[in-house]
Motif scaffolding. Structure first.
Motif, mmCIF file in Angstrom:
data_model
loop_
_atom_site.group_PDB
_atom_site.id
_atom_site.type_symbol
_atom_site.label_atom_id
_atom_site.label_comp_id
_atom_site.label_asym_id
_atom_site.label_seq_id
_atom_site.Cartn_x
_atom_site.Cartn_y
_atom_site.Cartn_z
ATOM 1 N N MET A 106 -29.567 3.209 -18.962
ATOM 2 C CA MET A 106 -28.764 5.379 -19.422
ATOM 3 C C MET A 106 -28.240 5.349 -18.159
ATOM 4 S SD MET A 106 -30.115 8.151 -20.790
ATOM 5 C CE MET A 106 -31.685 8.093 -21.573
ATOM 6 N N ALA A 107 -28.714 4.743 -16.773
ATOM 7 C CA ALA A 107 -27.342 5.280 -15.783
ATOM 8 C C ALA A 107 -25.612 4.933 -15.645
ATOM 9 C CB ALA A 107 -27.864 4.666 -14.818
ATOM 10 N N TYR A 108 -26.054 3.356 -16.373
ATOM 11 C CA TYR A 108 -24.474 2.960 -16.491
ATOM 12 C C TYR A 108 -23.787 3.233 -18.032
ATOM 13 C CZ TYR A 108 -24.750 -0.348 -12.609
ATOM 14 O OH TYR A 108 -24.095 -0.834 -11.385
ATOM 15 N N GLY A 112 -22.462 7.285 -16.481
ATOM 16 C CA GLY A 112 -21.499 6.748 -16.314
ATOM 17 C C GLY A 112 -20.322 6.372 -17.574
ATOM 18 N N LEU A 113 -20.582 6.017 -17.969
ATOM 19 C CA LEU A 113 -18.854 6.133 -19.399
ATOM 20 C C LEU A 113 -19.169 6.803 -20.482
ATOM 21 C CD1 LEU A 113 -19.568 1.779 -20.575
ATOM 22 C CD2 LEU A 113 -17.739 3.707 -18.954
ATOM 23 N N GLY A 114 -20.942 8.098 -20.671
ATOM 24 C CA GLY A 114 -20.812 9.662 -20.913
ATOM 25 C C GLY A 114 -21.174 8.616 -22.455
ATOM 26 N N ILE A 115 -21.827 7.888 -22.565
ATOM 27 C CA ILE A 115 -21.901 7.864 -24.032
ATOM 28 C C ILE A 115 -23.294 9.182 -24.283
ATOM 29 C CG2 ILE A 115 -23.638 6.266 -25.380
ATOM 30 C CD1 ILE A 115 -20.840 5.163 -26.113
ATOM 31 N N ALA A 166 -19.088 4.844 -10.128
ATOM 32 C CA ALA A 166 -20.325 4.538 -8.684
ATOM 33 C C ALA A 166 -21.628 5.988 -8.456
ATOM 34 C CB ALA A 166 -20.048 4.553 -7.263
ATOM 35 N N ALA A 167 -20.455 7.376 -8.119
ATOM 36 C CA ALA A 167 -21.286 8.808 -7.943
ATOM 37 C C ALA A 167 -22.386 9.143 -9.243
ATOM 38 C CB ALA A 167 -20.563 9.312 -7.330
#
Length: 210
Positions: A106-108, A112-115, A166-167
């Motif tokens: 969920m985070a990455y 992060g990637l916008g999925i 990363a943010a």
């Protein structure tokens, strides 16, 4: 240090790059085993032969993947990992410690990637396994960057993403912790290793005592 914990507990360690997850999960495993607990220490992506093969592809800096393909590979590895390793271990009453699980996706991949996070939530529900406790380690960006720079190994594919990525991941983990306070605990991982380990032990004792 002695930690008493319910048999069959499933604990996950989460956080961004270089927050010290690998160090702390190994220390916890050693502490629990010294106290007589049966412990399975594993990681994601990985943990089984098939999942480790997927991990090698995903972390290879030479690999180029569309965000959705990246996400689906994570879940393919996880499906095998859960069915082959994690569920049987929990059924035996082992304590399972896992370095990353669904919250990392969920985070990455989500933050992060916008999925679409609803897609990730649906895939997570198909896996059908929720940790009993999730420890989310976090450090200031400068500390994480210094730790990454000090590593001798070549940065993997995820470690090569920029500070903006990363943010977004850090914000994602904080949002997850806020949404699931009964399951998640934020751990300040910027201090001495021993102090962080003590905080983790106290958290586990409070949340998962038999």
């Amino acid at each position: 240090m002695t930690i008493r914990i319910r048999p069959g507990s499933f604990i996950t360690f989460e956080g961004g790059e270089a927050v010290g997850k690998s160090t702390q999960i190994a220390r916890l495993a050693a502490t629990l085993r010294a106290a007589g607990h049966s412990v399975v220490l594993t990681r994601e992506p990985g943990g089984t032969q098939g999942a480790e093969a997927i991990r090698a592809v995903m972390l290879d800096p030479a690999t180029s993947l569309a965000p959705l393909a990246d996400t689906l590979l994570v879940f393919a590895a996880r499906a095998d990992h859960v069915a082959t390793l994690i569920r049987p271990a929990l059924a035996r009453g082992d304590i399972v410690l896992c370095d990353r699980f669904t919250d990392s996706t969920m985070a990455y991949q989500g933050y992060g990637l916008g999925i679409d996070r609803a897609i990730i939530a649906t895939l997570t529900s198909m896996i059908g396994l929720t940790p009993d406790l999730t420890l989310i380690l976090e450090t200031p960006p400068a500390i994480a960057a210094a730790r990454l720079a000090a590593r001798a190994a070549t940065p993997d594919r995820y470690e090569r993403f920029d500070a903006h990525f990363a943010a977004r991941i850090a914000a994602g983990f904080r949002a997850i912790a806020a949404s699931h306070p009964a399951r998640c605990a934020l751990i300040d991982a910027s201090g001495p290793i021993e102090s962080i380990a003590a905080t983790i032990a106290a958290t586990i004792t409070q949340r998962l005592a038999p």
